[in-house]
Design a protein around this motif. Structure first.
Motif, PDB file in Angstrom:
ATOM      1  N   GLN A 104      11.235 -18.191  26.541  1.00 36.17           N
ATOM      2  CA  GLN A 104       9.872 -17.703  26.374  1.00 36.17           C
ATOM      3  C   GLN A 104       9.751 -16.397  27.153  1.00 36.17           C
ATOM      4  OE1 GLN A 104       6.535 -19.906  28.112  1.00 36.17           O
ATOM      5  NE2 GLN A 104       5.328 -19.430  26.296  1.00 36.17           N
ATOM      6  N   GLY A 105       9.527 -15.315  26.425  1.00 40.46           N
ATOM      7  CA  GLY A 105       9.525 -14.016  27.079  1.00 40.46           C
ATOM      8  C   GLY A 105      10.902 -13.734  27.655  1.00 40.46           C
ATOM      9  N   GLY A 106      10.936 -13.400  28.934  1.00 41.19           N
ATOM     10  CA  GLY A 106      12.213 -13.133  29.587  1.00 41.19           C
ATOM     11  C   GLY A 106      12.738 -14.294  30.390  1.00 41.19           C
ATOM     12  N   SER A 107      12.138 -15.480  30.236  1.00 39.46           N
ATOM     13  CA  SER A 107      12.515 -16.640  31.039  1.00 39.46           C
ATOM     14  C   SER A 107      13.094 -17.749  30.177  1.00 39.46           C
ATOM     15  CB  SER A 107      11.292 -17.180  31.800  1.00 39.46           C
ATOM     16  OG  SER A 107      10.816 -16.235  32.734  1.00 39.46           O
ATOM     17  N   LEU A 108      13.952 -18.553  30.817  1.00 39.88           N
ATOM     18  CA  LEU A 108      14.529 -19.724  30.185  1.00 39.88           C
ATOM     19  C   LEU A 108      14.043 -20.988  30.892  1.00 39.88           C
ATOM     20  CD1 LEU A 108      18.281 -18.663  29.697  1.00 39.88           C
ATOM     21  CD2 LEU A 108      16.369 -18.399  28.098  1.00 39.88           C
ATOM     22  N   TYR A 109      13.971 -22.074  30.122  1.00 39.79           N
ATOM     23  CA  TYR A 109      13.544 -23.367  30.656  1.00 39.79           C
ATOM     24  C   TYR A 109      14.408 -24.460  30.050  1.00 39.79           C
ATOM     25  CZ  TYR A 109       9.443 -20.614  31.871  1.00 39.79           C
ATOM     26  OH  TYR A 109       8.615 -19.649  32.362  1.00 39.79           O
ATOM     27  N   ILE A 110      14.706 -25.500  30.832  1.00 36.45           N
ATOM     28  CA  ILE A 110      15.424 -26.663  30.334  1.00 36.45           C
ATOM     29  C   ILE A 110      14.392 -27.550  29.640  1.00 36.45           C
ATOM     30  CG2 ILE A 110      16.790 -28.685  30.962  1.00 36.45           C
ATOM     31  CD1 ILE A 110      17.819 -27.089  33.367  1.00 36.45           C
ATOM     32  N   ALA A 111      14.438 -27.596  28.324  1.00 34.92           N
ATOM     33  CA  ALA A 111      13.359 -28.189  27.539  1.00 34.92           C
ATOM     34  C   ALA A 111      13.821 -29.413  26.763  1.00 34.92           C
ATOM     35  CB  ALA A 111      12.785 -27.161  26.565  1.00 34.92           C
ATOM     36  N   GLN A 112      12.844 -30.241  26.425  1.00 33.46           N
ATOM     37  CA  GLN A 112      13.036 -31.382  25.531  1.00 33.46           C
ATOM     38  C   GLN A 112      11.856 -31.444  24.575  1.00 33.46           C
ATOM     39  OE1 GLN A 112      13.449 -34.089  28.979  1.00 33.46           O
ATOM     40  NE2 GLN A 112      15.061 -35.102  27.817  1.00 33.46           N
ATOM     41  N   SER A 113      12.143 -31.742  23.316  1.00 35.60           N
ATOM     42  CA  SER A 113      11.093 -31.986  22.331  1.00 35.60           C
ATOM     43  C   SER A 113      11.397 -33.283  21.600  1.00 35.60           C
ATOM     44  CB  SER A 113      10.991 -30.846  21.317  1.00 35.60           C
ATOM     45  OG  SER A 113      10.384 -29.708  21.888  1.00 35.60           O
ATOM     46  N   ILE A 114      10.361 -34.065  21.366  1.00 35.15           N
ATOM     47  CA  ILE A 114      10.474 -35.233  20.506  1.00 35.15           C
ATOM     48  C   ILE A 114       9.818 -34.867  19.178  1.00 35.15           C
ATOM     49  CG2 ILE A 114       9.836 -37.638  20.140  1.00 35.15           C
ATOM     50  CD1 ILE A 114       9.978 -38.049  23.141  1.00 35.15           C
ATOM     51  N   ILE A 115      10.619 -34.870  18.140  1.00 33.21           N
ATOM     52  CA  ILE A 115      10.181 -34.476  16.796  1.00 33.21           C
ATOM     53  C   ILE A 115      10.023 -35.733  15.966  1.00 33.21           C
ATOM     54  CG2 ILE A 115      10.778 -33.126  14.756  1.00 33.21           C
ATOM     55  CD1 ILE A 115      12.613 -31.446  16.643  1.00 33.21           C
ATOM     56  N   GLY A 116       8.854 -35.907  15.354  1.00 28.65           N
ATOM     57  CA  GLY A 116       8.586 -37.101  14.571  1.00 28.65           C
ATOM     58  C   GLY A 116       9.267 -37.082  13.229  1.00 28.65           C
ATOM     59  N   PRO A 117       9.289 -38.217  12.539  1.00 32.32           N
ATOM     60  CA  PRO A 117       9.955 -38.306  11.235  1.00 32.32           C
ATOM     61  C   PRO A 117       9.273 -37.489  10.150  1.00 32.32           C
ATOM     62  CG  PRO A 117       8.788 -40.341  11.740  1.00 32.32           C
ATOM     63  CD  PRO A 117       8.751 -39.517  12.984  1.00 32.32           C
ATOM     64  N   ASN A 118       8.095 -36.944  10.431  1.00 37.64           N
ATOM     65  CA  ASN A 118       7.447 -36.020   9.485  1.00 37.64           C
ATOM     66  C   ASN A 118       7.649 -34.564   9.887  1.00 37.64           C
ATOM     67  OD1 ASN A 118       5.872 -35.920  11.727  1.00 37.64           O
ATOM     68  ND2 ASN A 118       3.932 -36.389  10.690  1.00 37.64           N
ATOM     69  N   GLY A 119       8.467 -34.321  10.923  1.00 36.58           N
ATOM     70  CA  GLY A 119       8.767 -32.967  11.363  1.00 36.58           C
ATOM     71  C   GLY A 119       7.810 -32.415  12.400  1.00 36.58           C
ATOM     72  N   ASP A 120       6.760 -33.144  12.727  1.00 38.93           N
ATOM     73  CA  ASP A 120       5.810 -32.668  13.738  1.00 38.93           C
ATOM     74  C   ASP A 120       6.389 -32.833  15.136  1.00 38.93           C
ATOM     75  OD1 ASP A 120       4.043 -32.065  11.761  1.00 38.93           O
ATOM     76  OD2 ASP A 120       2.732 -33.791  12.093  1.00 38.93           O
ATOM     77  N   VAL A 121       6.018 -31.946  16.052  1.00 41.37           N
ATOM     78  CA  VAL A 121       6.445 -32.047  17.441  1.00 41.37           C
ATOM     79  C   VAL A 121       5.464 -32.949  18.184  1.00 41.37           C
ATOM     80  CG1 VAL A 121       6.922 -30.779  19.565  1.00 41.37           C
ATOM     81  CG2 VAL A 121       7.550 -29.791  17.362  1.00 41.37           C
ATOM     82  N   LEU A 122       5.933 -34.116  18.578  1.00 42.10           N
ATOM     83  CA  LEU A 122       5.089 -35.103  19.235  1.00 42.10           C
ATOM     84  C   LEU A 122       4.994 -34.866  20.731  1.00 42.10           C
ATOM     85  CD1 LEU A 122       6.457 -38.291  17.414  1.00 42.10           C
ATOM     86  CD2 LEU A 122       4.608 -36.745  16.705  1.00 42.10           C
ATOM     87  N   LEU A 123       6.066 -34.331  21.316  1.00 44.02           N
ATOM     88  CA  LEU A 123       6.098 -34.048  22.757  1.00 44.02           C
ATOM     89  C   LEU A 123       6.977 -32.838  22.985  1.00 44.02           C
ATOM     90  CD1 LEU A 123       5.663 -34.822  25.812  1.00 44.02           C
ATOM     91  CD2 LEU A 123       7.785 -36.137  25.617  1.00 44.02           C
TER      92      LEU A 123
END
Length: 335
Positions: A104-123
């Motif tokens: 994001q911008g000039g920074s990095l982050y250790i990220a996690q996303s939970i993606i639902g079975p409909n493709g939406d990002v739940l977390l």
């Protein structure tokens, strides 16, 4: 009535520092898991574009070429690579817990996303505090990422790596009635015989998380091959000096800390699959529920600030940007 849920933990090697090819491999693993009836598939920490092993291999001033490549191959939430994975989750009707380096911008982050079975990002969350050498590359997050979400499969949460040894962090998750936990790790044992980072220690920490929180824990790990170790070459052209081979220990634990999956060889790619019965959580919590009947809030209690924090506060009211739902036109990948 009990309900069985099939979950799986990834044990595989990323295509190091190559975002596009690792996304291709991610989609292949999603398809394989779906074909085997998996409803929730968990990937390791910074699976995209691979854990930055160079942080532990060389002095900071020698890491600059790796850092530049790592930035260039990190994920943006609105980028085409992340969209492709969301499309794959929807196409195969599977929930995906993805670990990645987020830019994001000039920074990095250790990220996690939970993606639902409909493709939406739940977390979507970021590691609260990068561990040791990771702080030279990644930024910190805030308490908003210590969140357990309601899903069609149960109450799910996720943490990265050494977040599992922070007692207050794990307690914050347990207090939200977490049922299924994603434990994302890199390849284990890259520092050789250093006890605190040995595979045995990190496996024990993950198993203890299941016991203390009475939750199912899906432990996903990377592996590193001989060829992968050469992607971070030493001055003489040999493999990274912290490479010990393998590093894969994917598995699933039950809420009583029992091992629910058979062992994969540490050098072997695959997915560790388990069928979960959420009703068994009640039996475990009947013995010990650290944030319930076994708690003593009159003696000790946790103060959790889970409000999102921003470096700039604007006086005008503005809604934060949201990831748009996928449209039918977005689903362009072939089976």
């Amino acid at each position: 009535m009990s309900k069985k849920i099939r979950v799986a933990a990834v044990q595989a090697e990323p295509v190091w520092l190559n975002l596009d090819k690792t996304v291709d491999k991610t989609i292949e693993l999603i398809a394989e898991a779906a074909d085997r009836g998996v409803e929730l598939l968990a990937f390791p920490e910074t699976w995209l574009p691979g854990y930055p092993v160079f942080l532990w291999s060389y002095p900071v001033y020698e890491q600059r070429p790796f850092v530049a490549r790592y930035h260039a191959n990190s994920v943006t939430l609105d980028g085409p690579e992340f969209t492709r994975i969301r499309e794959a989750a929807r196409r195969h009707s599977i929930m995906v817990a993805l670990g990645f380096s987020e830019k994001q911008g000039g920074s990095l982050y250790i990220a996690q996303s939970i993606i639902g079975p409909n493709g939406d990002v739940l977390l979507h969350r970021r590691k609260l505090k990068p561990t040791h050498a990771e702080r030279t590359l990644f930024g910190e997050s805030d308490g908003s990422g210590l969140t357990v979400i309601d899903t069609t499969l149960g109450r799910i949460g996720a943490l990265n790596c050494f977040e599992h040894i922070q007692p207050l962090t794990s307690y914050a998750m347990s207090a939200q009635d977490e049922q299924i936990h994603i434990a994302a790790w890199p390849c284990l044992g890259i520092l050789g015989n250093f006890p605190a980072l040995s595979p045995e220690t990190l496996i024990s920490a993950t198993q203890a998380y299941a016991l203390v929180g009475s939750a199912f824990v899906i432990m996903a790990t990377q592996i590193m091959s001989d060829g992968g170790a050469l992607e971070f070459p030493a001055a003489d052209g040999g493999p990274t000096p912290v490479y010990t081979g393998g590093g894969g220990y994917a598995r699933v634990y039950g809420p009583d800390s029992s091992l629910l999956t058979g062992p994969l060889d540490p050098t072997q790619e695959g997915i560790a699959i388990a069928d979960l019965d959420l009703a068994s959580i009640d039996l475990s919590k009947n013995i010990v529920d650290p944030a319930g009947h076994y708690a003593r809030p009159d003696v000790t209690r946790l103060v959790l600030d889970d409000r999102p924090q921003q470096p700039v506060t604007r006086l005008q009211d503005e809604e934060g940007a949201q990831l748009a739902p996928l449209s039918d036109e977005d689903d362009t990948e072939n089976e």
